[in-house]
Design a protein around this motif. Structure first.
Motif, mmCIF file in Angstrom:
data_model
loop_
_atom_site.group_PDB
_atom_site.id
_atom_site.type_symbol
_atom_site.label_atom_id
_atom_site.label_comp_id
_atom_site.label_asym_id
_atom_site.label_seq_id
_atom_site.Cartn_x
_atom_site.Cartn_y
_atom_site.Cartn_z
ATOM 1 N N MET A 342 0.833 -1.203 0.000
ATOM 2 C CA MET A 342 0.000 0.000 0.000
ATOM 3 C C MET A 342 0.866 1.250 0.000
ATOM 4 O O MET A 342 0.571 2.236 -0.685
ATOM 5 C CB MET A 342 -0.914 0.003 1.227
ATOM 6 C CG MET A 342 -1.945 -1.096 1.261
ATOM 7 S SD MET A 342 -2.916 -1.030 2.800
ATOM 8 C CE MET A 342 -4.027 -2.421 2.530
ATOM 9 N N LEU A 343 1.960 1.207 0.782
ATOM 10 C CA LEU A 343 2.886 2.330 0.821
ATOM 11 C C LEU A 343 3.483 2.571 -0.565
ATOM 12 O O LEU A 343 3.603 3.719 -1.017
ATOM 13 C CB LEU A 343 3.982 2.043 1.849
ATOM 14 C CG LEU A 343 4.986 3.145 2.168
ATOM 15 C CD1 LEU A 343 5.488 2.986 3.609
ATOM 16 C CD2 LEU A 343 6.183 3.118 1.225
ATOM 17 N N THR A 344 3.861 1.486 -1.260
ATOM 18 C CA THR A 344 4.402 1.611 -2.616
ATOM 19 C C THR A 344 3.393 2.244 -3.559
ATOM 20 O O THR A 344 3.734 3.100 -4.389
ATOM 21 C CB THR A 344 4.814 0.223 -3.141
ATOM 22 O OG1 THR A 344 5.825 -0.330 -2.286
ATOM 23 C CG2 THR A 344 5.338 0.298 -4.559
ATOM 24 N N THR A 345 2.137 1.826 -3.443
ATOM 25 C CA THR A 345 1.091 2.401 -4.286
ATOM 26 C C THR A 345 0.928 3.887 -4.003
ATOM 27 O O THR A 345 0.827 4.704 -4.931
ATOM 28 C CB THR A 345 -0.238 1.665 -4.042
ATOM 29 O OG1 THR A 345 -0.072 0.272 -4.338
ATOM 30 C CG2 THR A 345 -1.340 2.228 -4.913
ATOM 31 N N SER A 346 0.896 4.247 -2.730
ATOM 32 C CA SER A 346 0.769 5.658 -2.361
ATOM 33 C C SER A 346 1.959 6.460 -2.874
ATOM 34 O O SER A 346 1.800 7.590 -3.374
ATOM 35 C CB SER A 346 0.668 5.785 -0.837
ATOM 36 O OG SER A 346 0.472 7.113 -0.436
ATOM 37 N N PHE A 347 3.143 5.887 -2.795
ATOM 38 C CA PHE A 347 4.359 6.545 -3.268
ATOM 39 C C PHE A 347 4.266 6.832 -4.763
ATOM 40 O O PHE A 347 4.579 7.936 -5.231
ATOM 41 C CB PHE A 347 5.559 5.648 -2.968
ATOM 42 C CG PHE A 347 6.895 6.331 -3.058
ATOM 43 C CD1 PHE A 347 7.578 6.668 -1.909
ATOM 44 C CD2 PHE A 347 7.465 6.630 -4.280
ATOM 45 C CE1 PHE A 347 8.820 7.294 -1.978
ATOM 46 C CE2 PHE A 347 8.696 7.260 -4.357
ATOM 47 C CZ PHE A 347 9.376 7.587 -3.202
#
Length: 397
Positions: A342-347
């Motif tokens: 999820m963090l990667t997607t947000s990034f």
């Protein structure tokens, strides 16, 4: 009477700080970032070689980012229970194949497909890499292990991408992607020799993706990721027009080298303190963004002020990924791989947003005002980090 299950094969690795394995992981991050950013420095060569416009060639960057956004969360969810080293090798193999196809691509359509596939494997690797690095290190060194594993990102941005662009402009863009294929093969070989295996997530600890999102602190961290990285990409993407309109006698490539070296310093500082001062490090880093934004806004024509601001910006950014992924790992615990996806997607959404919002600013009020956007967004991120003292960025760990 039931017997205890055997110890996982990583138990021996956790007794020491597994530096060789973490360096291999840093090389993996270097490969991923290099593959992502390489087309941006080779647009004229790609356009001529594929017989398309530079705008068409620029879609090679977009295809990669779309693949990352679409694949990160599903890939992490589907591979939760898989053993980590075979999964890492599979991701590296995907990069080897995708870069090989890109190097040999006869048309833009083939190259776009290969770039989308590479982006998808990027989503897989970024989702697992942080948790894997923390898993093979002793718990008291988990943050420092993550800092080493993430060091490949600033090295790729400051050294790798300019080097790849130089290679492409000297001997042809296809050789740049061929070099990425060779690097993938070397990292695969090093992974087999130096990186210990680790188990995946136990089935009994798995929760659904909506429940991972609802874990205390996870949503707060995702908001910080998006706003903070939006602030960064707003200026980083358009550093060339900013330097020009601010009347600064500094070439963009040199500015990015200064930024990258400063980012390495930021990673070193993070590695020293992350395991005992996560909240303070994060607050300091976001605060440095605020200071850098204000300085760059005031640095019209002042090269010294601009260089100091770029150094502060780089130091702050260098440890950002480690701060955020450490916070996410501690908030999500056993579900850290999905949460980091999820963090990667947000990034990556922030990368999209930075490009889009930056274009509006550049075409509207002018690139010289980009630091004002960085300043405002950094202040928002700072307030969210400040409010996350109980779960996201706790005062006591």
């Amino acid at each position: 009477m039931a017997t205890a299950p055997p110890a996982p094969p990583t138990s021996r690795a956790r007794t020491d700080f597994p530096l060789p394995a973490l360096i291999v992981m840093a090389c993996t991050g270097f490969l991923v970032i290099m593959t992502e950013t390489l087309p941006a420095g080779l647009l004229p060569q790609l356009a001529a070689g594929l017989q398309v416009s530079e705008g068409g060639a620029g879609q090679l960057v977009s295809a990669y980012a779309i693949g990352t956004v679409l694949a990160a969360i599903p890939a992490a969810a589907w591979t939760r229970e898989a053993r980590r080293r075979p999964l890492l090798l599979a991701g590296l193999c995907g990069f080897l194949v995708a870069n090989t196809v890109t190097a040999l691509a006869p048309s833009l359509a083939v190259a776009l497909t290969a770039r989308f596939v590479a982006g998808s494997f990027s989503g897989l690797l970024w989702g697992m890499l942080a948790g894997y690095a923390r898993r093979i290190a002793a718990p008291e060194h988990a943050g420092r292990a993550l800092a080493v594993a993430m060091a490949g990102t600033p090295v790729a941005l400051s050294v790798g991408t300019p080097l790849g662009s130089w290679l492409g402009s000297t001997v042809g863009w296809r050789w740049s992607f061929a070099a990425m294929t060779l690097l993938a093969a070397l990292v695969m070989a090093a992974t087999r020799v130096l990186v210990p295996d680790a188990s995946g997530q136990r089935a009994q600890t798995r929760v659904s993706i909506p429940r991972v999102l609802g874990l205390p602190g996870v949503t707060t961290i995702l908001v910080v990721v998006f706003v903070w990285m939006l602030a960064h990409n707003l200026l980083y993407t358009y550093i060339a027009p900013y330097l020009r309109e601010a009347h600064l006698a500094l070439r963009p490539d040199l500015a990015l080298v200064v930024f990258g070296v400063a980012a390495l310093v930021g990673i070193w500082i993070t590695g020293l303190f992350i395991d005992r001062a996560l909240r303070r490090l994060t607050l300091v880093s976001v605060s440095l963004f605020v200071v850098a934004g204000a300085a760059l806004l005031a640095a019209q024509g002042s090269l010294i002020v601009a260089l100091v601001a770029i150094v502060l910006w780089g130091v702050a950014f260098g440890g950002a990924a480690t701060h955020l992924q450490t916070a996410m790992g501690e908030a999500a615990r056993e579900n850290a791989d999905v949460a980091n996806a999820m963090l990667t997607t947000s990034f990556n959404l922030a990368i999209f947003g930075g490009g889009a919002l930056g274009a509006v600013v550049v075409e509207g009020i002018g690139a010289r005002m980009l630091p004002a956007g960085l300043l405002v967004l950094a202040l928002i991120a700072l307030s969210v980090v400040g409010c996350g003292r109980r779960t996201a960025f706790p005062t006591h760990r």
